[in-house]
Structure formats: C-alpha cells, structure tokens
Design a protein around this motif. Structure first.
Motif, short mmCIF file in Angstrom:
data_model
loop_
_atom_site.label_atom_id
_atom_site.label_comp_id
_atom_site.label_asym_id
_atom_site.label_seq_id
_atom_site.Cartn_x
_atom_site.Cartn_y
_atom_site.Cartn_z
N ILE A 83 6.85 -6.67 -1.24
CA ILE A 83 6.48 -5.42 -1.89
C ILE A 83 7.74 -4.73 -2.39
O ILE A 83 8.83 -4.93 -1.87
CB ILE A 83 5.73 -4.46 -0.94
N ASN A 84 7.56 -3.90 -3.42
CA ASN A 84 8.61 -3.04 -3.94
C ASN A 84 8.25 -1.61 -3.52
O ASN A 84 7.43 -0.96 -4.15
CB ASN A 84 8.68 -3.15 -5.47
N PRO A 85 8.84 -1.10 -2.43
CA PRO A 85 8.42 0.21 -1.91
C PRO A 85 8.65 1.36 -2.87
O PRO A 85 7.86 2.30 -2.92
CB PRO A 85 9.26 0.36 -0.64
N GLN A 86 9.73 1.31 -3.65
CA GLN A 86 10.00 2.39 -4.59
C GLN A 86 8.93 2.45 -5.66
O GLN A 86 8.45 3.52 -6.03
CB GLN A 86 11.38 2.19 -5.23
N LEU A 87 8.51 1.28 -6.15
CA LEU A 87 7.45 1.22 -7.16
C LEU A 87 6.15 1.77 -6.59
O LEU A 87 5.44 2.54 -7.26
CB LEU A 87 7.27 -0.22 -7.62
N ILE A 88 5.83 1.39 -5.38
CA ILE A 88 4.60 1.86 -4.74
C ILE A 88 4.62 3.37 -4.60
O ILE A 88 3.65 4.07 -4.91
CB ILE A 88 4.41 1.18 -3.37
N PHE A 89 5.74 3.90 -4.16
CA PHE A 89 5.85 5.34 -3.95
C PHE A 89 5.73 6.10 -5.27
O PHE A 89 5.07 7.14 -5.33
CB PHE A 89 7.19 5.65 -3.28
N GLN A 90 6.34 5.58 -6.31
CA GLN A 90 6.35 6.28 -7.60
C GLN A 90 5.02 6.19 -8.33
O GLN A 90 4.68 7.09 -9.10
CB GLN A 90 7.46 5.73 -8.49
N GLN A 91 4.25 5.13 -8.12
CA GLN A 91 3.08 4.90 -8.95
C GLN A 91 1.76 5.19 -8.25
O GLN A 91 0.72 5.23 -8.91
CB GLN A 91 3.08 3.45 -9.46
N THR A 92 1.75 5.39 -6.95
CA THR A 92 0.50 5.74 -6.29
C THR A 92 0.25 7.23 -6.36
O THR A 92 1.18 8.03 -6.47
CB THR A 92 0.53 5.32 -4.80
N TRP A 205 16.65 -14.93 -5.09
CA TRP A 205 15.64 -15.18 -6.13
C TRP A 205 14.30 -15.30 -5.45
O TRP A 205 14.19 -15.77 -4.30
CB TRP A 205 15.93 -16.47 -6.91
N VAL A 206 13.26 -14.83 -6.12
CA VAL A 206 11.91 -14.95 -5.58
C VAL A 206 10.94 -15.04 -6.75
O VAL A 206 11.16 -14.43 -7.80
CB VAL A 206 11.58 -13.75 -4.68
N ALA A 207 9.89 -15.81 -6.58
CA ALA A 207 8.89 -15.96 -7.64
C ALA A 207 8.20 -14.63 -7.90
O ALA A 207 7.72 -13.99 -6.96
CB ALA A 207 7.86 -17.02 -7.23
N PRO A 208 8.16 -14.16 -9.15
CA PRO A 208 7.55 -12.86 -9.45
C PRO A 208 6.11 -12.74 -8.98
O PRO A 208 5.66 -11.65 -8.63
CB PRO A 208 7.64 -12.78 -10.99
N GLY A 209 5.39 -13.85 -8.97
CA GLY A 209 3.99 -13.80 -8.57
C GLY A 209 3.77 -13.43 -7.13
O GLY A 209 2.65 -13.06 -6.74
N LEU A 210 4.82 -13.50 -6.30
CA LEU A 210 4.69 -13.15 -4.89
C LEU A 210 4.74 -11.64 -4.65
O LEU A 210 4.55 -11.18 -3.53
CB LEU A 210 5.81 -13.82 -4.08
N ASP A 211 4.99 -10.88 -5.70
CA ASP A 211 5.03 -9.42 -5.58
C ASP A 211 3.60 -8.88 -5.50
O ASP A 211 2.83 -9.00 -6.46
CB ASP A 211 5.75 -8.82 -6.79
N ILE A 212 3.22 -8.31 -4.37
CA ILE A 212 1.87 -7.77 -4.20
C ILE A 212 1.86 -6.24 -4.30
O ILE A 212 0.90 -5.60 -3.88
CB ILE A 212 1.26 -8.22 -2.86
N SER A 213 2.92 -5.66 -4.87
CA SER A 213 2.98 -4.20 -4.99
C SER A 213 1.80 -3.65 -5.77
O SER A 213 1.23 -2.62 -5.39
CB SER A 213 4.29 -3.79 -5.68
#
Length: 231
Positions: A83-92, A205-213
C-alpha cells in the motif's frame, strides 16, 4: 531487508501505525509550521515597524495532466501486496476530513496570531514615533504593555502549537483505527499473506499491479460514515 510487513491476521500492525504516521507527516510538515511562521519574532522590541502580514497566495492554476493510464492488473495468484499510505490518506474521504480538521485549527490560530501581532506592531510604532514627546509615565506604561504583549505572544504560540500537535495525534489514532481493518478485509479478499508499506519497506523494484492502495481507498470510502464539517 524488507521491513514492516503486515499480515491479515494482525490486529495492531506496526506497519499500519507507521504508515499512518508517515501520511500524517504531511500535516506535521506543511500545516503546523504554517502557524509558527505567522507570528513575528517577539523576543525583542522591533527597531523598525514589522511588515504587515501578507495575504495568502492564490493557488496556481492546475497543470494540464496527461491522460491517466489504466491501473496494472493484480497478478493472478500473488500472495503479497503493498500500500501507499500517503496516497490513501490524501485520496480517501476520511483522510481529507482529517486534513480539513487540522487545517481549520491552524487557520484559526493564524488569525488570532495575526491580530495579536498587529496590536504589538501598533504599539511599537507608537513608541517609536511618539515616545520622545510622551511624559515619562505614559512612555513607561506603553513600554510595559509592549513587554506584556511580547510575552503573551510567545505563550500563545507555544499553546497553539501544542493544540495543533494534539489534534494531529488524535487524527493519527482515529485514521489508523479505521485503516487497519480495511487493509485486513482487502487482504483476505485477495488471499494475501503479507501487505507491505511501500513508504518504508525499502523496495528496489516491485510490480505495479501489487499496489492495492486503490482497493483500500475504495473500500474505506464505501464503509465510511459521513463526517461532520470542522467547526
């Protein structure tokens, strides 16, 4: 080493706590210091009249954004995600309400600080322009008033910063309590074993598809109760 992963079975995850703390650092860095910068240096009487507070800058016109790319699909059979916590915080909706809550307190304290600074500035200007023609009693009284205002301003800034910090802490705890079960639900639905915090996991590096944000944002918003507007 990849650190601070959270598993669906964990009820109090250090990763989520760290994630929320990082997301809330947006407020700690950008909101609270704004107040600190509004009050002039009140440790010494000004030799020249302080500059009046400038009106807040108008927001710049939004830049033209390129067309959004469709999100990468979640890899079939994957057992880990992040997860990207900053994205979650800003967009929820919950995160936006938290930001508005803190910013409302900051704005209130800014306004109060500016009023106090204006009163101090007026008295300093009066002493500089008319002090030489005042009688001793009047000049002494004005000097004491300036000293009182300076000390009061320092106390006000300290108290205001403490209040802002307290609100931020409350927001941190409240958002973390709401975020943790949502991450667990998404993890269970996808059959995941671990959910990493991208902010401090140290990925090379990480596969973008693994982002469940995006999944977390959608589910958190769908379960969130309407939040009262900040007073």
């Amino acid at each position: 080493m990849v650190a601070r992963a959270c598993a669906p079975s964990e009820r109090s995850s250090p990763a989520v706590s760290a994630a929320v703390s990082l997301a809330l650092s947006i407020l700690a860095v950008s909101a609270a210091p704004v107040f600190a910068q509004t009050a002039p240096d009140q440790t010494k009487p000004a030799q020249t009249p302080p500059k009046p507070a400038q009106p807040p800058a108008q927001p710049a016109a939004p830049a033209v954004q390129p067309p959004a790319q469709p999100p990468a699909p979640f890899p079939q059979g994957a057992k880990i995600a992040y997860i990207n916590p900053q994205l979650i915080f800003q967009q929820t909706a919950e995160g936006k309400a938290a930001i508005a809550r803190v910013q409302a307190v900051v704005q209130k304290k800014q306004t109060e600080a500016q009023a106090k600074a204006k009163q101090l500035q007026d008295n300093q200007t009066k002493l500089q322009s008319s002090g030489s023609v005042m009688n001793e009693a009047a000049r002494t009284q004005l000097e004491k008033e300036i000293e009182r205002q300076q000390k009061e301003g320092e106390r006000f800034q300290q108290d205001a910063q403490a209040e802002i910090n307290e609100i931020q802490q409350e927001v941190n705890i409240e958002f973390g309590k709401k975020l943790q079960p949502i991450i667990e639900q998404v993890a269970v639905e996808k059959g995941l074993h671990f959910v990493f915090n991208a902010a401090d996991a140290g990925f090379a590096w990480v596969a973008p598809g693994l982002d469940i944000s995006a999944d977390v944002i959608k589910k958190l918003d769908s379960t969130a109760k309407p939040t009262a507007a900040p007073k």
